[in-house]
Write a protein that holds these residues in place. Sequence first.
Motif, PDB file in Angstrom:
ATOM      1  N   PHE A 283     -40.048  21.534  20.187  1.00  0.00           N
ATOM      2  CA  PHE A 283     -40.790  22.166  20.975  1.00  0.00           C
ATOM      3  C   PHE A 283     -40.177  22.591  22.187  1.00  0.00           C
ATOM      4  O   PHE A 283     -40.285  23.653  22.751  1.00  0.00           O
ATOM      5  N   ARG A 284     -39.400  21.705  22.536  1.00  0.00           N
ATOM      6  CA  ARG A 284     -38.564  21.944  24.106  1.00  0.00           C
ATOM      7  C   ARG A 284     -37.703  22.833  23.935  1.00  0.00           C
ATOM      8  O   ARG A 284     -37.401  23.988  24.696  1.00  0.00           O
ATOM      9  N   GLU A 285     -36.771  22.982  22.742  1.00  0.00           N
ATOM     10  CA  GLU A 285     -35.847  24.070  22.550  1.00  0.00           C
ATOM     11  C   GLU A 285     -36.543  25.271  22.558  1.00  0.00           C
ATOM     12  O   GLU A 285     -35.988  26.549  22.980  1.00  0.00           O
ATOM     13  N   GLN A 286     -37.725  25.511  22.062  1.00  0.00           N
ATOM     14  CA  GLN A 286     -38.486  26.922  21.958  1.00  0.00           C
ATOM     15  C   GLN A 286     -39.043  27.328  23.214  1.00  0.00           C
ATOM     16  O   GLN A 286     -39.264  28.417  23.374  1.00  0.00           O
ATOM     17  N   TYR A 287     -39.679  26.371  23.914  1.00  0.00           N
ATOM     18  CA  TYR A 287     -40.483  26.915  24.977  1.00  0.00           C
ATOM     19  C   TYR A 287     -40.056  26.276  26.478  1.00  0.00           C
ATOM     20  O   TYR A 287     -40.449  26.973  27.477  1.00  0.00           O
ATOM     21  N   ALA A 288     -39.276  25.062  26.640  1.00  0.00           N
ATOM     22  CA  ALA A 288     -38.991  24.749  27.943  1.00  0.00           C
ATOM     23  C   ALA A 288     -38.098  25.417  28.685  1.00  0.00           C
ATOM     24  O   ALA A 288     -37.067  26.056  28.221  1.00  0.00           O
ATOM     25  N   THR A 289     -38.359  25.687  29.813  1.00  0.00           N
ATOM     26  CA  THR A 289     -37.456  26.619  30.910  1.00  0.00           C
ATOM     27  C   THR A 289     -36.816  25.744  32.039  1.00  0.00           C
ATOM     28  O   THR A 289     -35.875  26.075  32.688  1.00  0.00           O
ATOM     29  N   LYS A 290     -37.218  24.468  32.081  1.00  0.00           N
ATOM     30  CA  LYS A 290     -36.870  23.443  32.943  1.00  0.00           C
ATOM     31  C   LYS A 290     -36.970  21.949  32.263  1.00  0.00           C
ATOM     32  O   LYS A 290     -37.636  21.904  31.269  1.00  0.00           O
ATOM     33  N   PRO A 291     -36.720  21.061  32.844  1.00  0.00           N
ATOM     34  CA  PRO A 291     -37.054  19.607  32.452  1.00  0.00           C
ATOM     35  C   PRO A 291     -38.493  19.751  32.448  1.00  0.00           C
ATOM     36  O   PRO A 291     -39.174  20.146  33.373  1.00  0.00           O
ATOM     37  N   SER A 292     -38.969  18.998  31.219  1.00  0.00           N
ATOM     38  CA  SER A 292     -40.437  19.130  30.970  1.00  0.00           C
ATOM     39  C   SER A 292     -41.091  17.859  30.261  1.00  0.00           C
ATOM     40  O   SER A 292     -40.388  17.027  29.742  1.00  0.00           O
ATOM     41  N   ASN A 293     -42.324  17.744  30.538  1.00  0.00           N
ATOM     42  CA  ASN A 293     -43.137  16.761  29.823  1.00  0.00           C
ATOM     43  C   ASN A 293     -44.004  17.400  28.915  1.00  0.00           C
ATOM     44  O   ASN A 293     -44.627  18.180  28.919  1.00  0.00           O
ATOM     45  N   ILE A 294     -43.941  16.538  27.650  1.00  0.00           N
ATOM     46  CA  ILE A 294     -44.534  17.018  26.528  1.00  0.00           C
ATOM     47  C   ILE A 294     -45.785  16.209  25.901  1.00  0.00           C
ATOM     48  O   ILE A 294     -45.715  14.909  25.836  1.00  0.00           O
ATOM     49  N   ASN A 295     -47.050  16.515  26.538  1.00  0.00           N
ATOM     50  CA  ASN A 295     -48.341  15.607  26.165  1.00  0.00           C
ATOM     51  C   ASN A 295     -48.893  16.034  24.858  1.00  0.00           C
ATOM     52  O   ASN A 295     -49.020  17.462  24.538  1.00  0.00           O
TER      53      ASN A 295
END
Length: 342
Positions: A283-295
Amino acid sequence: MIGYKYRANAIEGKGSTRDIESLLNDEIWASSFRNLNDPFEATYTDEISKVLPIFNQVFNVNIGDIQKNWKELMAFKDKLGIYSLSTSDKDFPDNELMWAHYANSHKGFCIAYDVEKLEDSEKFSLYVNRMTINYSEKPPQIEITDIKSPNFIIKLFGTKSAVWQYEKEIRLLYTNYGMKKYNPFTLKAIYFGLNMDKQYQAQIIENLENRDVKFYKMERKDKSYNLVPTLICENQRKIENKLSSDQYEILKIDHNHIVENFHVLYKGIKKDKESLINFSSKFREQYATKPSNINIYDSKACIDLIGKYPLYGKEKTLFANHLIALSMFDTPDDILLYPDKY
């Protein structure tokens, strides 16, 4: 919010394709005020300087420091950088005058940016300020009471003559002018002008190959003076083992300058730690544009509780039962299962 930047493309007679080069390098130029095309930029009536001597005479107030700070602020204007964008009431750049004036009579193109991501591309939030331009028949008056007003910066640097109202401008105000790099996720679409050379169109499409970008060609709408876009192709990033859209649903995204917070409904069957770590990583690879928390949630039953604080009683239990995992920005290779359960 989507902001549009109309670009001239080639400079006639010089063969320069500077606008294309900047686009392909993920760069924008934040201009100084003195190099903008409106000679009345940052024009205002200075009532502060007029009233300060009165304060000195009537109240015997030492105004030396105030005058010094005010002059320093005015001098600081020369260091600022401005990047202007146009907005649209539609979901595409439909401004006929902007196409004519800034896109080389339709020989150029228009870039659609995610304004929030463009703003977030600056390392520190204090380095950039977004504002919607205010249009007025007369220059604003700057009073002492304006200094503590939230409209102070708008009056100083975000007010223009009403003749410019057709631009529907928003601008990013940087602490210094010059070239700025932006996150590739900022770029959303390219719209090619009616008269843009096909070789330049092909150059842009080819060089943005591994990017999530849509490409449109502007066309004339029959029996009207309106422009309409036609989708001609769409580039997508090459991601191995990309998540299937039936595996998840994005419930909410919270942006701030340091991290992104994603709230995601997980529809997969396997809910063990390894499976959820793999899911959050993809999910991070597809959507994150910076450091992210995934809930990660297993039900929409708690959707109205996302972001609500504090939670008590049944609401707290409901939320804790359905927040099945949390992947933190600083430990992206690990995951907390049911982080709100005690």
